[in-house]
Structures are given as C-alpha cells and as structure tokens.
Design an enzyme around this catalytic site. Sequence first.
Site, PDB file in Angstrom:
ATOM      1  N   LEU A   1       0.821  -1.208   0.000  1.00 25.22           N
ATOM      2  CA  LEU A   1       0.000   0.000   0.000  1.00 25.22           C
ATOM      3  C   LEU A   1       0.857   1.260   0.000  1.00 25.22           C
ATOM      4  O   LEU A   1       0.371   2.342  -0.313  1.00 25.22           O
ATOM      5  CB  LEU A   1      -0.914   0.022   1.233  1.00 25.22           C
ATOM      6  CG  LEU A   1      -2.204  -0.789   1.166  1.00 25.22           C
ATOM      7  CD1 LEU A   1      -2.939  -0.705   2.492  1.00 25.22           C
ATOM      8  CD2 LEU A   1      -3.102  -0.311   0.046  1.00 25.22           C
TER       9      LEU A   1
ATOM     10  N   GLY B   1       5.750   2.618   3.758  1.00 20.42           N
ATOM     11  CA  GLY B   1       7.059   3.255   3.881  1.00 20.42           C
ATOM     12  C   GLY B   1       7.067   4.668   3.338  1.00 20.42           C
ATOM     13  O   GLY B   1       7.609   5.586   3.970  1.00 20.42           O
TER      14      GLY B   1
ATOM     15  N   ASP C   1      12.958   0.108   2.440  1.00 17.35           N
ATOM     16  CA  ASP C   1      12.204   1.248   2.964  1.00 17.35           C
ATOM     17  C   ASP C   1      13.112   2.256   3.658  1.00 17.35           C
ATOM     18  O   ASP C   1      12.807   3.450   3.694  1.00 17.35           O
ATOM     19  CB  ASP C   1      11.112   0.781   3.937  1.00 17.35           C
ATOM     20  CG  ASP C   1       9.814   0.419   3.222  1.00 17.35           C
ATOM     21  OD1 ASP C   1       9.526   1.023   2.175  1.00 17.35           O
ATOM     22  OD2 ASP C   1       9.092  -0.474   3.700  1.00 17.35           O
TER      23      ASP C   1
ATOM     24  N   THR D   1     -15.975   1.175   1.338  1.00 17.28           N
ATOM     25  CA  THR D   1     -15.324   1.332   2.647  1.00 17.28           C
ATOM     26  C   THR D   1     -15.290   0.046   3.465  1.00 17.28           C
ATOM     27  O   THR D   1     -14.639  -0.004   4.497  1.00 17.28           O
ATOM     28  CB  THR D   1     -16.052   2.411   3.481  1.00 17.28           C
ATOM     29  OG1 THR D   1     -17.391   1.952   3.783  1.00 17.28           O
ATOM     30  CG2 THR D   1     -16.137   3.729   2.719  1.00 17.28           C
ATOM     31  N   LYS D   2     -15.991  -0.978   3.012  1.00 17.21           N
ATOM     32  CA  LYS D   2     -16.093  -2.206   3.813  1.00 17.21           C
ATOM     33  C   LYS D   2     -14.730  -2.851   4.100  1.00 17.21           C
ATOM     34  O   LYS D   2     -14.491  -3.305   5.230  1.00 17.21           O
ATOM     35  CB  LYS D   2     -17.027  -3.203   3.126  1.00 17.21           C
ATOM     36  CG  LYS D   2     -17.444  -4.374   4.016  1.00 17.21           C
ATOM     37  CD  LYS D   2     -18.256  -3.924   5.234  1.00 17.21           C
ATOM     38  CE  LYS D   2     -19.648  -3.487   4.851  1.00 17.21           C
ATOM     39  NZ  LYS D   2     -20.470  -3.155   6.054  1.00 17.21           N
TER      40      LYS D   2
ATOM     41  N   VAL E   1      -0.477   9.298  -6.975  1.00 16.66           N
ATOM     42  CA  VAL E   1       0.087  10.516  -7.563  1.00 16.66           C
ATOM     43  C   VAL E   1       1.193  10.130  -8.542  1.00 16.66           C
ATOM     44  O   VAL E   1       1.728   9.021  -8.483  1.00 16.66           O
ATOM     45  CB  VAL E   1       0.644  11.467  -6.477  1.00 16.66           C
ATOM     46  CG1 VAL E   1      -0.478  12.105  -5.688  1.00 16.66           C
ATOM     47  CG2 VAL E   1       1.603  10.731  -5.539  1.00 16.66           C
TER      48      VAL E   1
ATOM     49  N   GLY F   1      25.879  -6.352  -8.198  1.00 20.81           N
ATOM     50  CA  GLY F   1      25.255  -7.666  -8.344  1.00 20.81           C
ATOM     51  C   GLY F   1      26.215  -8.744  -7.885  1.00 20.81           C
ATOM     52  O   GLY F   1      27.379  -8.475  -7.576  1.00 20.81           O
TER      53      GLY F   1
ATOM     54  N   CYS G   1      30.073  -0.887  -8.042  1.00 22.51           N
ATOM     55  CA  CYS G   1      30.409  -2.159  -7.399  1.00 22.51           C
ATOM     56  C   CYS G   1      30.835  -3.191  -8.455  1.00 22.51           C
ATOM     57  O   CYS G   1      31.912  -3.085  -9.019  1.00 22.51           O
ATOM     58  CB  CYS G   1      29.246  -2.627  -6.537  1.00 22.51           C
ATOM     59  SG  CYS G   1      29.704  -3.895  -5.333  1.00 22.51           S
TER      60      CYS G   1
ATOM     61  N   HIS H   1      28.732   2.336  -3.315  1.00 17.23           N
ATOM     62  CA  HIS H   1      27.355   2.514  -3.805  1.00 17.23           C
ATOM     63  C   HIS H   1      26.910   3.963  -3.580  1.00 17.23           C
ATOM     64  O   HIS H   1      26.293   4.274  -2.556  1.00 17.23           O
ATOM     65  CB  HIS H   1      26.407   1.559  -3.079  1.00 17.23           C
ATOM     66  CG  HIS H   1      26.567   0.133  -3.472  1.00 17.23           C
ATOM     67  ND1 HIS H   1      25.811  -0.462  -4.458  1.00 17.23           N
ATOM     68  CD2 HIS H   1      27.409  -0.827  -3.024  1.00 17.23           C
ATOM     69  CE1 HIS H   1      26.174  -1.733  -4.595  1.00 17.23           C
ATOM     70  NE2 HIS H   1      27.150  -1.974  -3.739  1.00 17.23           N
TER      71      HIS H   1
ATOM     72  N   GLU I   1      24.518   5.521  -4.819  1.00 17.60           N
ATOM     73  CA  GLU I   1      23.058   5.675  -4.838  1.00 17.60           C
ATOM     74  C   GLU I   1      22.454   5.751  -3.444  1.00 17.60           C
ATOM     75  O   GLU I   1      21.377   6.320  -3.250  1.00 17.60           O
ATOM     76  CB  GLU I   1      22.402   4.536  -5.636  1.00 17.60           C
ATOM     77  CG  GLU I   1      22.448   3.158  -4.985  1.00 17.60           C
ATOM     78  CD  GLU I   1      23.672   2.338  -5.340  1.00 17.60           C
ATOM     79  OE1 GLU I   1      23.611   1.095  -5.241  1.00 17.60           O
ATOM     80  OE2 GLU I   1      24.695   2.946  -5.710  1.00 17.60           O
TER      81      GLU I   1
END
Length: 545
Positions: free
Chosen positions: A16, A19, A72, A188-189, A241, A352, A379, A515, A517
């Site tokens: 959903l 995070g 996350d 909404t159930k 969004v 990897g 890496c 790394h 990133e």
Amino acid sequence: MTTNYIFVTGGVVSSLGKGIAAASLAAILEARGLNVTIMKLDPYINVDPGTMSPIQHGEVFVTEDGAETDLDLGHYERFIRTKMTRRNNFTTGRIYSDVLRKERRGDYLGATVQVIPHITNAIKERVLAGGEGHDVVLVEIGGTVGDIESLPFLEAIRQMAVEIGREHTLFMHLTLVPYMAAAGEVKTKPTQHSVKELLSIGIQPDILICRSDRAVPANERAKIALFCNVPEKAVISLKDVDSIYKIPGLLKSQGLDDYICKRFSLTCPEANLAEWEQVIYEEANPAGEVTIGMVGKYIELPDAYKSVIEALKHGGLKNRVTVNIKLIDSQDVETRGVEILKDLDAILIPGGFGYRGVEGKIATARYARENNIPYLGICLGMQVALIEFARNVAGMENANSTEFVPDCKYPVVALITEWRDEDGNVEVRSEKSDLGGTMRLGAQQCQLDDESLVRQLYGEPTITERHRHRYEVNNMLLKPIEAAGLRVAGRSGDDQLVEIIEVPNHPWFVACQFHPEFTSTPRDGHPLFAGFVKAASEYQKRQAK
C-alpha cells in the site's frame, strides 16, 4: 525529553505504500523543526535481508554504520535528513536470535522462554533504544494486519501504548479503499474489516490513511470515521500521484501534521515545504530528456535497483532533464549482442553477485568505452569495467574475478581477505566464510586523485561513501593495467584498496567500488549521478550534430 511514537500498520493488502507514507509524514514533521526518525520492523525470520534474493525482496539498503536493511530505509533517508543506522531496522529473526542467545547464556534464570513476555519485551527494548534522543519516532510494522508473523510486533506496540501512555503514542493505519467501476463509487467495507482485525488485537487506530486511485469523497470519509471510531479530521485521503514527492504536500493539505502535533501537545512552527515544492517544480518542468540503459541481472523487479533508479532521477532534477531508464538484461547482451545497446545516451552497470550475465556486462563496458558513451559502473559495474580493460587494452587475455573463475591466469579482481570493521577490529574472511554479514559494509573514506574527473565532481579531496562487497581490485596486477592507460581515481583511506577508476581518454567513464546511490536524495542529488546525467545530455547533443 519525552519521545512520541507513531506506530504505522497496513491492512487489506500489502504494497500500500506504508514506507512512503511514513517517510512523507516524517518529512512534514521535520519541516516543523522536530527531530524525527523512522524504524522498520520486519516480520520475516531472516536475520537481515543481506542474503535474500533481490527478485523476491528488492534491494538491500546499506546504512552508514554497515547494516544491511530493508529498502524502505532508503525511502526514509531520501525524505528526511536523519541518517538511518542498524537501530532503525530489525526482523523476527534478529529478535529470536538475541533471545535464544540470552537463554543459552542463562540470562532468564531458568524461566520458560515465551513469545509473551520475552519476545515482546525484546521488541520493545529495541524500539525504545532506536527512539532515544528524538522528538517523534515513526515505527512501521511490515506486512499486513492479520498475518500470523506480525502478531508479536502488534502485541509489543499495544503494550508500549499502555506503558508509555496514550498521550505519547499514536496508531496510524493504512488501508485500501477500492473504487468499483460497476457501482461508480469507492467501497469502505475492506477498511472497516481491517480496523475490526486491529481491534481484535487490542489496537484502536487514531489515524486512518485511505489509499485509493482517486480522492476519497468527504461523505465516504465521514462514513469510515463513524464505523471505525476515528475523528473525521483523522481520516486522510491518499490518492495515487505521479510523483511520490507530492505526498508530503498532500498530507499537509489535510492537516495531518497539525492533528499529530495537537495530540502530542507539541508547540512548533508551521511546516515549510519549499524544498519539496522546488523538487516537484523541477520534476514537472524539464528542459529535455535522456535515455540511460541500466544493464543488470535482476531487471524483472525494478525494486532490486530502487536506490539507483531514484538516484538517476535525482541526477535528472539537478540537470533539469527527465531521465528515461531502459532496463536491459545482461544475458540478452550475451545472446543478442551489443546491438541492443544502441540509441542510449549513457550506460550504467549496477552492483550484483554471481556469474550469470557477467560476460554480457563485460561486453557492455567495452561497448561504452570504445564508442565514447558515458559510463557509470557501481560495485560489480566497476569490476567488469576493470576486467574488460585488462583483457582488451592491457593484454591480459581471459582476465577475470576469482568470484567467477577461481583459478584464472589474471585474477584482476579477488576476495578481500582482511580489513578493519567500524570498531577498528580486524575482519578476516575466506571463500568458506558464511555469506550473511561477511562483506565490507558501510561508510568508508576514499581519497581522490587531484587530476581525476571525480575530484572535480565532488569538489573535495576526501569523500565518504557506503560499501557492500567481498571482492576488490587485485593490487598485485594493477601496475600493467595503469600503464595501459587506466587511472586509479580514488583509493581507500589507508591507500590499500582501489575505490574508483576512470578512463582518461574518454568523455565520461567512471566506475566506483562503493554505492553512491545510497546517499543520493531528491533535494541534494549526488555529484556522481548529477555529472553522469549531464554527460548523457552532452553526448546526446554531440550525436545530434
């Protein structure tokens, strides 16, 4: 100082976006001047995600102190300034491991060790330790309410609310509000049943975040509030969004931060989201676009490269261009040839493990080098670039890594057998060592060559970047490779390990063992990714002439 806790749970379905929602809320609270951190509690039995398949679990995010954690935590660091540590993520496996170690040591004085109180107490202790020194701690519980694996965590946070006091704890529940096209309305159930499940555990949610593909109408939110025993202003609509960086503004516009500050009796200024508004503006108003090929082995799940993908986007923001990322399976390069790499403005090979697809990556590095296409290797991406250069420029036929061919004639990449950990202790490893937790991990210093491209990009002589690897450049074979024209642009703080290489007679060819990133954020970007995307734009312009 009293620490306030917001426990974040999810219901109905997984994925959903707990995070992202938690990180976005944390960003608003941080913008109000509060000291905020976020924790992730994972119900799986692995001690950490370090040995889990990226195709199953997504990327492993490495913290500054060397913890291998859930992806996350990458979202958390991209949304707030607080750096995550090993305290910010733990699993069922870690908890049980700690409890069993104490039981063997005799710490429980012969007591029968049970889920309640021993496991739940261990969870509470870790949450409290992770929250020390912060005004607000958001604690995300992995999985979905109703999962058997989550029960000890839910029981632990229920107890914490009683022990700390409800004036310093909040339960925020994310739930799905699906739109039924046949009925022409949202339903909404599922939310009501999800809250019912939480109530059966003893938790009454204080805030409901309603995830839907559209805004949830006010009348439906009022209905949810009535049936779920939550104030109407605490029922928040969170629609899909086109950019996750819009979510802080979306939550703030509905008064979520005001509601939380009032509940916790916190006096703090209004949130200033100007930095996020700037990010959204840059994202929505690019001056151009580039296509970057990312050649890897886990491309069927883009989350396996989540931080790399986000960092490329951040590089685009810094250059006012949209970055289109083309994911390419390195095995396809092996079977179909480098033809599939045409029409790219730049090429990136990420990290990897394992031999599958490596020859395709080596061919890719050669293609980028010989055709003056901007190249960034991370890496393993650095190691294949080195192997390629050794083979095709330095004359080391069949050069390889001992990871792939242990007895190769020219092992230009080899296992690191000894280094110092974050406490200064000497770590020793061999080919027979366990896979879990046995890598060079976390932040390490790197000294940059004054004449290098990376020295210009970073603007400073010494940098700190995060590592996650077992294999390194073999210094014994380095001299002939350097003599053939490869530049060692960065070395470890002790001058023992090669951290960055460059090809000087190439427009932009940089490869690093670390790394980068993991430290890129939408507000600040990262020098390597900003420089790489700029090089892609310049290459595109040259090709258009």
